[in-house]
Design a protein around this motif. Structure first.
Motif, PDB file in Angstrom:
ATOM      1  N   ALA A  78       0.837  -1.208   0.000  1.00 32.95           N
ATOM      2  CA  ALA A  78       0.000   0.000   0.000  1.00 32.95           C
ATOM      3  C   ALA A  78       0.863   1.247   0.000  1.00 32.95           C
ATOM      4  O   ALA A  78       0.535   2.248  -0.646  1.00 32.95           O
ATOM      5  CB  ALA A  78      -0.922  -0.011   1.213  1.00 32.95           C
ATOM      6  N   ARG A  79       1.984   1.185   0.696  1.00 31.70           N
ATOM      7  CA  ARG A  79       2.897   2.338   0.730  1.00 31.70           C
ATOM      8  C   ARG A  79       3.486   2.604  -0.641  1.00 31.70           C
ATOM      9  O   ARG A  79       3.791   3.739  -0.995  1.00 31.70           O
ATOM     10  CB  ARG A  79       3.997   2.075   1.758  1.00 31.70           C
ATOM     11  N   ASP A  80       3.622   1.549  -1.454  1.00 32.13           N
ATOM     12  CA  ASP A  80       4.176   1.683  -2.799  1.00 32.13           C
ATOM     13  C   ASP A  80       3.099   1.855  -3.863  1.00 32.13           C
ATOM     14  O   ASP A  80       3.390   1.841  -5.055  1.00 32.13           O
ATOM     15  CB  ASP A  80       5.028   0.450  -3.145  1.00 32.13           C
ATOM     16  N   ASP A  81       1.833   1.999  -3.423  1.00 29.07           N
ATOM     17  CA  ASP A  81       0.702   2.208  -4.336  1.00 29.07           C
ATOM     18  C   ASP A  81       0.540   1.045  -5.307  1.00 29.07           C
ATOM     19  O   ASP A  81       0.315   1.239  -6.503  1.00 29.07           O
ATOM     20  CB  ASP A  81       0.881   3.518  -5.107  1.00 29.07           C
ATOM     21  N   ARG A  82       0.637  -0.157  -4.810  1.00 27.70           N
ATOM     22  CA  ARG A  82       0.469  -1.324  -5.672  1.00 27.70           C
ATOM     23  C   ARG A  82      -0.327  -2.424  -4.964  1.00 27.70           C
ATOM     24  O   ARG A  82      -0.152  -3.597  -5.232  1.00 27.70           O
ATOM     25  CB  ARG A  82       1.832  -1.864  -6.123  1.00 27.70           C
ATOM     26  N   TYR A  83      -1.210  -2.014  -4.061  1.00 29.67           N
ATOM     27  CA  TYR A  83      -1.985  -3.022  -3.343  1.00 29.67           C
ATOM     28  C   TYR A  83      -3.461  -2.935  -3.729  1.00 29.67           C
ATOM     29  O   TYR A  83      -4.120  -1.913  -3.546  1.00 29.67           O
ATOM     30  CB  TYR A  83      -1.849  -2.834  -1.831  1.00 29.67           C
ATOM     31  N   THR A  84      -3.968  -3.993  -4.285  1.00 28.40           N
ATOM     32  CA  THR A  84      -5.395  -4.168  -4.543  1.00 28.40           C
ATOM     33  C   THR A  84      -5.706  -5.651  -4.384  1.00 28.40           C
ATOM     34  O   THR A  84      -4.991  -6.497  -4.920  1.00 28.40           O
ATOM     35  CB  THR A  84      -5.781  -3.706  -5.959  1.00 28.40           C
ATOM     36  N   GLU A  85      -6.749  -5.952  -3.644  1.00 28.32           N
ATOM     37  CA  GLU A  85      -7.059  -7.355  -3.353  1.00 28.32           C
ATOM     38  C   GLU A  85      -8.566  -7.516  -3.242  1.00 28.32           C
ATOM     39  O   GLU A  85      -9.291  -6.577  -2.878  1.00 28.32           O
ATOM     40  CB  GLU A  85      -6.368  -7.769  -2.052  1.00 28.32           C
TER      41      GLU A  85
END
Length: 402
Positions: free
Chosen positions: A223-230
């Motif tokens: 999420a900190r790297d803007d790449r979290y979706t689940e």
């Protein structure tokens, strides 16, 4: 007013002037401090206080005004607010905020007064804070606007600050997660927050707690790297989509969206497509649907069986030209092919034709084409193309042998 009082006021105002020391300097005899030098120093201190842009004044032990500089006198001449009276009961931190009913020149209407005890009374310095108060009011208005906007969002929002503690959430978070308001108001950290989600069965149950903690750490990093979706499939037949977005100053925002209706609609749509496909496959005709751009959208089992002798497998996405090449290979040339091409291109209406492909045996194929909504065209064949193909191949072989 004595020199120590003036020195205290100027130092409190942040003015970089020499501080007058009352008494002999170390290493020097008392007679070295000439009265003329003292008078000159006092004159300089008075001048500095007079040209200062900040209101400054001195009150006695009884709270009455003893001395004031030019800016203070200027304010007192045009304002009904007595700054000296306003500071008779300062706050615990020695600061008092006063709002004037009017302005003088470029003097703001809002002041913060700092109070300091000095010999013979109290020294006061007023700092103009109108811009600060306006900025604070604008910030409060902005936060209220955001809060109202977030309150109406159906998507749950949880914002964690740089210390990974919950800083902001909206009502939808309570509705979607079932978390207690007291728990959220206590500003839990990210680990506690997601642990509680797991306890409420809002997150998929992990196989082991150690793996779960590692997965949670990976989740926060992603999420900190803007790449979290689940996507979370929950036991109560609900489906949530959660995504993490980084914010300035190291904050992280998590969005939780209920996509159960979307998933259910997609499943129903897929079921309807499967049902429609089964209905088409049950037809004894060979059916194919083309888009307005001539792209093959779907076929039924009869079509695939009907034209499989062409040596090519019809597939979704194939072009009309490719399909016509296959039809021509089995059934020969026919004006019907161009008529179908025109219908798909919307240059002609519906129609039908018979393709005489059997020679003397009079074996033929019936074909019809019908415009459909959204620019599509249905092409329907009846007759056995494979039966037609056998005598045609024999005739072509006879011609070739001759």
């Amino acid at each position: 007013m004595d020199y120590e009082t003036i020195s205290a006021i100027l130092v409190g105002a942040g003015l970089g002037l020499l501080i007058l020391r009352m008494g002999p300097w170390p290493g020097r005899a008392p007679h070295d401090a000439a009265p003329m030098a003292l008078d000159l120093e006092a004159q300089r201190l008075r001048q500095a206080s007079e040209v200062s842009p900040l209101p400054m004044w001195h009150t006695g032990p009884d709270g009455k005004l003893i001395w004031a500089n030019r800016v203070y006198r200027q304010i007192a001449d045009v304002s009904d607010t007595d700054l000296a009276f306003a500071t008779r009961r300062p706050s615990k931190d020695g600061k008092t905020r006063v709002t004037l009913p009017r302005t003088v020149g470029d003097i703001g209407v809002d002041f913060e007064i700092s109070t300091m005890p000095v010999t013979g009374g109290t020294a006061h310095i007023a700092t103009e804070i109108s811009a600060i108060l306006k900025a604070e009011a604008a910030r409060r208005t902005f936060v209220q606007t955001l809060s109202k906007t977030f309150a109406d969002l159906p998507i749950a929002l949880a914002v964690f600050d740089k210390d990974r503690r919950l800083a902001l959430f909206n009502p939808a978070l309570l509705d979607l997660t079932g978390l207690a308001p007291t728990f959220l108001s206590a500003r839990p950290d990210t680990m506690s927050f997601f642990d509680q989600l797991r306890e409420n069965r809002i997150m998929p149950e992990p196989k082991s707690y150690a793996e779960w903690r590692q997965r949670l750490a990976d989740l926060i990093k992603a999420a900190r790297d803007d790449r979290y979706t689940e996507t979370w499939s929950l036991p109560n037949d609900r489906t949530y989509r959660i995504s993490g977005r980084p914010h300035p100053d190291g904050a992280i925002a998590f969005l939780i969206e209920d996509i159960s209706s979307e998933i259910s609609l997609s499943r129903r749509y897929r079921a309807e497509l499967d049902c429609m496909s089964a209905v088409l496959d049950a037809s004894d005709k060979a059916l194919a649907v083309f888009s307005g751009q001539g792209e093959l959208l779907l076929t039924n089992a009869g079509y695939r069986r009907h034209w499989q002798a062409s040596g090519r497998l019809s597939r979704t996405g194939a072009s009309l030209a490719d399909e016509i090449a296959g039809w021509r290979k089995l059934a020969g040339d026919s004006e019907a092919w161009q008529m179908i091409r025109n219908s798909v291109a919307r240059t002609s209406a519906a129609g039908e034709a018979r393709i005489d492909a059997g020679g003397k045996q009079s074996l033929d194929i019936s074909v019809s084409w019908t415009p459909l909504p959204h620019g599509a065209t249905l092409v329907s064949f009846s007759g056995d193309a494979q039966a037609v193909a056998a005598p045609r191949k024999a005739r072509l072989a006879h011609i070739a042998g001759a």
